[in-house]
Write a protein that holds these residues in place. Structure first.
Motif, PDB file in Angstrom:
ATOM      1  N   TYR A 125      37.239  40.372  29.018  1.00 33.80           N
ATOM      2  CA  TYR A 125      37.670  40.903  30.068  1.00 33.80           C
ATOM      3  C   TYR A 125      37.508  40.137  31.303  1.00 33.80           C
ATOM      4  CZ  TYR A 125      38.221  44.647  33.804  1.00 33.80           C
ATOM      5  OH  TYR A 125      38.880  45.301  34.979  1.00 33.80           O
ATOM      6  N   GLN A 126      38.523  40.032  32.034  1.00 36.90           N
ATOM      7  CA  GLN A 126      38.427  39.396  33.309  1.00 36.90           C
ATOM      8  C   GLN A 126      38.730  40.094  34.458  1.00 36.90           C
ATOM      9  OE1 GLN A 126      37.639  35.988  33.221  1.00 36.90           O
ATOM     10  NE2 GLN A 126      37.696  36.333  31.085  1.00 36.90           N
ATOM     11  N   ARG A 127      37.520  40.253  35.535  1.00 38.23           N
ATOM     12  CA  ARG A 127      37.499  41.221  36.436  1.00 38.23           C
ATOM     13  C   ARG A 127      38.576  40.804  37.584  1.00 38.23           C
ATOM     14  NH1 ARG A 127      34.632  41.550  41.382  1.00 38.23           N
ATOM     15  NH2 ARG A 127      33.738  39.459  40.835  1.00 38.23           N
ATOM     16  N   LEU A 128      38.901  39.735  37.831  1.00 37.90           N
ATOM     17  CA  LEU A 128      39.934  39.201  38.689  1.00 37.90           C
ATOM     18  C   LEU A 128      41.296  39.916  38.380  1.00 37.90           C
ATOM     19  CD1 LEU A 128      40.444  37.825  41.446  1.00 37.90           C
ATOM     20  CD2 LEU A 128      41.038  35.759  39.841  1.00 37.90           C
ATOM     21  N   GLU A 155      41.694  42.109  35.994  1.00 36.77           N
ATOM     22  CA  GLU A 155      41.461  43.611  35.361  1.00 36.77           C
ATOM     23  C   GLU A 155      41.974  43.741  34.348  1.00 36.77           C
ATOM     24  OE1 GLU A 155      42.904  46.152  38.586  1.00 36.77           O
ATOM     25  OE2 GLU A 155      40.995  45.792  39.837  1.00 36.77           O
ATOM     26  N   THR A 156      41.792  42.759  33.502  1.00 28.21           N
ATOM     27  CA  THR A 156      42.264  42.803  31.978  1.00 28.21           C
ATOM     28  C   THR A 156      41.739  41.576  30.971  1.00 28.21           C
ATOM     29  OG1 THR A 156      44.385  42.826  30.599  1.00 28.21           O
ATOM     30  CG2 THR A 156      44.359  41.207  32.433  1.00 28.21           C
ATOM     31  N   ASN A 157      41.817  41.996  29.793  1.00 32.37           N
ATOM     32  CA  ASN A 157      41.591  41.083  28.727  1.00 32.37           C
ATOM     33  C   ASN A 157      42.565  39.960  28.598  1.00 32.37           C
ATOM     34  OD1 ASN A 157      40.477  39.369  26.530  1.00 32.37           O
ATOM     35  ND2 ASN A 157      40.351  40.938  25.346  1.00 32.37           N
TER      36      ASN A 157
END
Length: 183
Positions: free
Chosen positions: A170-173, A175-177
């Motif tokens: 998951y990548q917060r920037l 908001e998805t994998n």
């Protein structure tokens, strides 16, 4: 004047990173990011004849010039006091004002269009733009800046993903994998 006559500025610009952590945060990153945006803007000016190419490209060249003062130099990048208090957008506009005032008869309306591109290049007030884009060239510069920064961030994330893994986690920037494009 920024890139040719001022040798110290030219050197800083060529060596500086474009951000503290998110995108182009490496030696020469500011130059690479700026060149990427200039190329995108040049393409967009070809696609849309109603665009003033000179205004768009001037905005592209100058949009992040203030980062040479906003951010400290590598290897440890942080925000300078001026960067924290004033920010790269305002620093850049101040420098543009200084240079424009040194050119006799420089058209004030043209200066305002170029400065607006720099002022509005983050696109939204909540992303740090003092103004939202009010001219087509400023909007295109914003989109070009966003594309270049996001693609570099995406690529950096994938480059750090283990070679055998398809997914980054998951990548917060975003908001998805994020997944590598392979099948």
């Amino acid at each position: 004047a920024f890139f040719v006559e001022d040798k110290a500025m030219s050197k800083r610009f060529k060596e500086h990173g474009a951000a503290k952590t998110i995108h182009h945060n490496f030696f020469g990153g500011l130059l690479e990011h700026t060149l990427g945006i200039v190329k995108i803007c040049d393409f967009l000016a070809d696609q849309y004849p109603q665009v003033n190419r000179d205004v768009l490209l001037a905005g592209a060249f100058f949009h992040d010039i203030g980062k040479t003062e906003e951010l400290t130099e590598l290897p440890i990048v942080d925000y300078s006091d001026e960067g924290q208090l004033v920010g790269h957008i305002i620093i850049g506009v101040q420098w543009i004002n200084e240079k424009v005032n040194q050119i006799p008869g420089f058209p004030r309306p043209l200066a305002n269009l170029i400065k607006h591109c720099v002022i509005a290049h983050h696109g939204e007030l909540e992303y740090g733009s003092p103004k939202k884009p009010a001219i087509l060239e400023a909007a295109l510069l914003h989109y070009a800046d966003n594309i270049d920064a996001k693609v570099m961030t995406f690529t950096t994330i994938l480059d750090k993903t283990e070679p055998e893994d398809d997914w980054s986690g998951y990548q917060r920037l975003f908001e998805t994998n994020i997944r590598k494009t392979r099948f």
